[in-house]
Design an enzyme around this catalytic site. Structure first.
Site, PDB file in Angstrom:
ATOM      1  N   GLY A 151       0.734  -1.260   0.000  1.00  0.00           N
ATOM      2  CA  GLY A 151       0.000   0.000   0.000  1.00  0.00           C
ATOM      3  C   GLY A 151       0.760   1.304   0.000  1.00  0.00           C
ATOM      4  O   GLY A 151       0.120   2.358  -0.005  1.00  0.00           O
TER       5      GLY A 151
ATOM      6  N   GLY B 275       2.671   2.709  -2.352  1.00  0.00           N
ATOM      7  CA  GLY B 275       2.974   3.273  -3.666  1.00  0.00           C
ATOM      8  C   GLY B 275       2.183   4.531  -3.982  1.00  0.00           C
ATOM      9  O   GLY B 275       1.083   4.752  -3.467  1.00  0.00           O
TER      10      GLY B 275
ATOM     11  N   CYS C   3      -1.146   3.619  -5.528  1.00  0.00           N
ATOM     12  CA  CYS C   3      -1.796   2.480  -4.873  1.00  0.00           C
ATOM     13  C   CYS C   3      -2.807   2.991  -3.852  1.00  0.00           C
ATOM     14  O   CYS C   3      -2.500   3.896  -3.071  1.00  0.00           O
ATOM     15  CB  CYS C   3      -0.756   1.598  -4.178  1.00  0.00           C
ATOM     16  SG  CYS C   3      -1.463   0.148  -3.358  1.00  0.00           S
TER      17      CYS C   3
END
Length: 349
Positions: free
Chosen positions: A181, A183, A186
């Site tokens: 998570g 990114g 993301c």
């Protein structure tokens, strides 16, 4: 249900404390690392930064550019076998030595990678690419791949806790990819409520991996070169970059022009854009866990890489680390409530 009371930290929560140094110049810093691996007999040396295995980032063109800096590229899993065949036939040994071949966990993926590795003995790296490394399926698939490729360097993930790092290493992974998570494109953490702040994940997973002679890749969360330094300082052996390498001519995707400015589209691999491109639709049981953004076109990736490496050398200089290898033991993190003075950010050109 249980609650862990310890506060977990991301890159924005800390700074690296400066320390006395005998280095006179950033040019004295050596960023190259040399690794041996738990299972593979291969020795790797180079700058331990990896271009992410996203379809817009992990391209054959990116391999060619980053190989000049002795940097690896995790080539995305959506290239066809024919595209791989053409690339391998036209590429030198030096270029192929900087390629990580990414695959999913289906039988079709396994058959495809067997064919790809028959193309050249210079292909040495495999990345088993799934978002959730906690599945039993990835463990069994990893064992299958390790049995078939005993001499290859295999990385698998993604996970964020020590016990699963140990499980993957004991099942055949040389390297474990860490991050759920963090990114830039993301949205897993907000869509699912699941995740782990990246710096704490690195620290805990590195401790688990190194105890078993494994390595980790920090995957995601870096927005500036200082974050990369923090990842290495926390114990990461490699750092994977996606968003920081987006918007360059080596990336895939069309360049669009709006009001005389050029942009490229960048999206997460669980976004609507990615699912529609590769599956034709969003499956009825799935939700999007990524976003799609327009990135200002930045030309060649070379200048961005030079800026990243320059920032990393400067980080090492501030703590007296003559080699990147020394950065972890020279790092003391301090908890902070601010990172930079942002007063003129709105006036940046």
């Amino acid at each position: 249900m249980r609650i862990e009371e310890d506060i977990k930290l991301g890159f924005k929560d800390v700074l690296i404390r400066p320390k006395r140094s005998i280095l006179k110049s950033r040019s004295q810093v050596n960023l190259a690392r040399c690794f041996s691996f738990k299972y593979s007999a291969s020795i790797w040396s180079g700058i331990p930064i990896i271009a992410a295995n996203m379809d817009t980032i992990g391209t054959f063109e990116m391999v060619k550019s980053l190989s000049k800096f002795n940097i690896l590229t995790a080539v995305h899993k959506y290239y066809s076998f024919e595209e791989w065949k053409n690339f391998v036939c036209l590429s030198s040994k030096e270029i192929l030595n900087h390629v990580i071949v990414s695959i999913g966990t289906s039988n079709i993926d396994f058959l495809k990678i067997k064919k790809i590795f028959l193309l050249s003995s210079e292909l040495k790296y495999i990345c088993i690419d799934v978002a959730n490394g906690y599945s039993e399926h990835i463990v069994s698939f990893l064992k299958l791949v390790r049995d078939y490729f005993p001499d290859k360097i295999i990385c698998a993930g993604n996970v964020v806790t020590g016990e699963m790092v140990e499980e993957l290493i004991l099942s055949g992974a040389d390297i474990v990819k860490v991050g759920i998570g963090p990114g830039s494109v993301c949205t897993t953490r907000v869509k699912t409520g699941v995740g782990y702040p990246q710096l704490s994940a690195i620290i805990e997973c590195a401790d688990a991996a190194h105890g078993l002679n494994g390595q980790i890749i920090s995957d995601g969360g870096c927005t500036v070169s200082g974050d990369i330094a923090k990842a290495f300082g926390g114990g990461a052996d490699f750092v994977m970059l996606g968003g920081m390498l987006s918007g360059h001519k080596e990336c895939s995707g069309d360049i669009i022009e709006e009001k005389s400015k050029k942009y490229m589209i960048f999206y997460g691999m669980s976004s609507v854009s990615a699912m529609q491109r590769y599956e034709g639709k969003i499956a009825g049981y799935r939700a999007s866990e990524g976003k799609t953004v327009k990135i200002p076109f930045r030309g060649s990736v070379d200048s961005t890489i030079r800026d990243i490496l320059g920032g990393l050398r400067s980080s090492c200089t501030y703590v007296g680390a003559e080699k990147l290898k020394e950065l972890t033991k020279r790092t003391t993190f301090i908890r902070v409530t601010e990172q930079e003075n942002c007063i003129f950010n709105a006036f940046k050109e």
